[in-house]
Design a protein around this motif. Structure first.
Motif, mmCIF file in Angstrom:
data_model
loop_
_atom_site.group_PDB
_atom_site.id
_atom_site.type_symbol
_atom_site.label_atom_id
_atom_site.label_comp_id
_atom_site.label_asym_id
_atom_site.label_seq_id
_atom_site.Cartn_x
_atom_site.Cartn_y
_atom_site.Cartn_z
ATOM 1 N N THR A 86 34.396 48.479 40.698
ATOM 2 C CA THR A 86 34.823 46.852 40.819
ATOM 3 C C THR A 86 33.892 46.169 39.896
ATOM 4 O O THR A 86 32.684 46.287 39.870
ATOM 5 N N VAL A 88 32.816 42.729 39.150
ATOM 6 C CA VAL A 88 32.602 41.333 40.019
ATOM 7 C C VAL A 88 32.183 40.094 38.895
ATOM 8 O O VAL A 88 32.302 39.028 39.474
ATOM 9 N N GLY A 117 37.695 40.328 41.684
ATOM 10 C CA GLY A 117 37.003 40.946 40.526
ATOM 11 C C GLY A 117 38.293 42.078 40.000
ATOM 12 O O GLY A 117 39.303 42.118 40.776
ATOM 13 N N GLY A 157 30.209 45.968 41.108
ATOM 14 C CA GLY A 157 29.862 45.967 42.518
ATOM 15 C C GLY A 157 28.867 46.323 43.302
ATOM 16 O O GLY A 157 28.375 46.156 44.359
#
Length: 199
Positions: A86, A88, A117, A157
């Motif tokens: 991810t 973010v 995200g 992330g």
């Protein structure tokens, strides 16, 4: 005389207590050392500046724009790992940044922040492009001219970061704008503009 004896006794008791504490501390340290010697290693904590080696940024570019004019950066994010990744956040020395998406509301394409995200699924890619997800440059401090090399850093992330450089290109597309409140007919947005960008 009695006070002197009492004081001496008190000092000896305090000294014995301090010595016992020191021996206890040494004993604890010895336990830690033996744990390390037996193969135990402390868990590694990734620093905020750790560089990600799990995501590749392919064909990054930025839409050229005047100073103070909102614009966007695009790329193909490639995840060759067996787990989802991810993105973010994003940063650039050129401008404050946000992660944005395009979505349809009442028959029109509108831009909005991307909640949660960008998720790049395991063993897959995720395209950032005009008419879709993109990295938003909110207020470039200087003009971004065609040919400029613009630095970016993606924040992932897991706390790692991924720096990359994108080239600025002139791009008219379907006349899309990145001004606040921008909207247009949903059918007017190109979804795969990579080949349309001028070199």
């Amino acid at each position: 005389m009695q006070n002197t004896l009492a004081g001496g006794t008190r000092r000896r008791a305090l000294a014995a207590f301090a010595l016992a504490g020191a021996l206890s501390t040494l004993g604890l340290t010895g336990c830690g050392d033996s744990s390390a010697a037996s193969g135990g290693t402390p868990a590694a904590t990734p620093s905020a500046g750790a560089v990600a080696a799990t995501l590749t940024v392919k064909d990054p570019w930025v839409k050229a724009a005047k100073a103070g004019t909102m614009t966007a950066a695009f790329a193909i994010l490639v995840n060759d790992t067996g787990a989802d990744i991810t993105v973010v956040g994003a940063e650039s020395t050129a401008s404050p940044m946000e992660l944005h998406e395009m979505t349809t509301k009442e028959g029109k394409m509108v831009m909005q922040p991307k909640e949660g995200g960008f998720v790049i699924k395991a063993k897959s890619t995720h395209e950032l492009g005009p008419g879709g997800d993109h990295l938003m440059l909110m207020n470039p401090s200087a003009a971004i001219e065609a040919g400029d090399q613009v630095p970016f850093t993606l924040k992932l992330g897991d706390g790692t970061t991924l720096p990359f450089t994108a080239i600025a290109k002139p791009f008219a597309g379907a006349g899309e704008s990145y001004d606040p409140g921008m909207s247009m007919p949903a059918s007017g947005m190109p979804m795969s503009p990579m080949a349309s960008a001028a070199p």
